[in-house]
Scaffold this motif. Structure first.
Motif, PDB file in Angstrom:
ATOM      1  N   GLU A 177      36.533  37.167  33.699  1.00  9.48           N
ATOM      2  CA  GLU A 177      36.966  36.112  32.778  1.00  9.48           C
ATOM      3  C   GLU A 177      35.823  35.145  32.486  1.00  9.48           C
ATOM      4  O   GLU A 177      35.652  34.690  31.361  1.00  9.48           O
ATOM      5  N   VAL A 178      35.025  34.846  33.515  1.00  6.81           N
ATOM      6  CA  VAL A 178      33.907  33.917  33.354  1.00  6.81           C
ATOM      7  C   VAL A 178      32.877  34.487  32.374  1.00  6.81           C
ATOM      8  O   VAL A 178      32.426  33.800  31.449  1.00  6.81           O
ATOM      9  N   ASP A 179      32.508  35.755  32.559  1.00  8.82           N
ATOM     10  CA  ASP A 179      31.535  36.380  31.664  1.00  8.82           C
ATOM     11  C   ASP A 179      32.078  36.509  30.242  1.00  8.82           C
ATOM     12  O   ASP A 179      31.331  36.372  29.273  1.00  8.82           O
ATOM     13  N   LEU A 180      33.373  36.767  30.110  1.00 11.86           N
ATOM     14  CA  LEU A 180      33.991  36.808  28.781  1.00 11.86           C
ATOM     15  C   LEU A 180      33.844  35.454  28.095  1.00 11.86           C
ATOM     16  O   LEU A 180      33.481  35.370  26.921  1.00 11.86           O
ATOM     17  N   PHE A 181      34.124  34.400  28.838  1.00 14.26           N
ATOM     18  CA  PHE A 181      34.035  33.052  28.289  1.00 14.26           C
ATOM     19  C   PHE A 181      32.601  32.713  27.875  1.00 14.26           C
ATOM     20  O   PHE A 181      32.360  32.207  26.779  1.00 14.26           O
ATOM     21  N   ILE A 182      31.646  33.021  28.741  1.00 15.08           N
ATOM     22  CA  ILE A 182      30.240  32.732  28.449  1.00 15.08           C
ATOM     23  C   ILE A 182      29.780  33.495  27.212  1.00 15.08           C
ATOM     24  O   ILE A 182      29.181  32.927  26.292  1.00 15.08           O
ATOM     25  N   SER A 183      30.068  34.776  27.165  1.00  8.33           N
ATOM     26  CA  SER A 183      29.643  35.603  26.025  1.00  8.33           C
ATOM     27  C   SER A 183      30.285  35.122  24.727  1.00  8.33           C
ATOM     28  O   SER A 183      29.623  35.007  23.695  1.00  8.33           O
ATOM     29  N   GLU A 184      31.572  34.837  24.784  1.00 10.35           N
ATOM     30  CA  GLU A 184      32.272  34.356  23.588  1.00 10.35           C
ATOM     31  C   GLU A 184      31.684  33.028  23.117  1.00 10.35           C
ATOM     32  O   GLU A 184      31.449  32.830  21.912  1.00 10.35           O
TER      33      GLU A 184
END
Length: 122
Positions: A6-13
């Motif tokens: 979820e953290v990497d999804l948020f950062i990438s988005e």
């Protein structure tokens, strides 16, 4: 963006939105959901142009995604390309991934604005 974190999804988005490079950024925790979606697409306009895929998905999910993606129709593969993201610095892994004709870039995580600007604008 396909990533099990979820953290990497948020950062990438957040980075992609900040760079204003896409009309819409979609996130998915499951590579199976993305393959399912792509298998059922009927209009070319619904096919994403780019997928950011985390190679480090559970149960070899990133590699499995690439295999399943290669079995999709030419209709899908001609429009949609893949950017692989990973923590792996292993050159053998990088070489194996880049041999896939649908993969256009191999980026080492954590992603940052500079990596993505380099990819997008060069």
């Amino acid at each position: 963006i396909v990533d099990s974190s979820e953290v990497d999804l948020f950062i990438s988005e957040t980075i992609l939105n900040a760079l204003h490079v896409a009309k819409e950024v979609k996130k998915q925790l499951s590579q199976d959901e993305v393959i399912n979606f792509l298998n059922n697409v009927t209009r070319l306009s619904d096919v994403p142009e780019l997928i950011f895929l985390n190679l480090d998905m559970p149960n070899d999910g990133g590699f499995r995604f690439l295999e399943e993606f290669n079995n999709l129709s030419d209709f899908i593969r001609s429009k949609c390309k893949i950017v692989v993201t990973t923590t792996a610095l292993d050159q053998d892994t990088k070489h194996k991934v880049l041999m896939n004709p649908s993969v256009v870039r191999y980026l080492v995580k954590p992603l940052d604005v500079f990596q993505l600007k380099d990819f997008i604008y060069n």
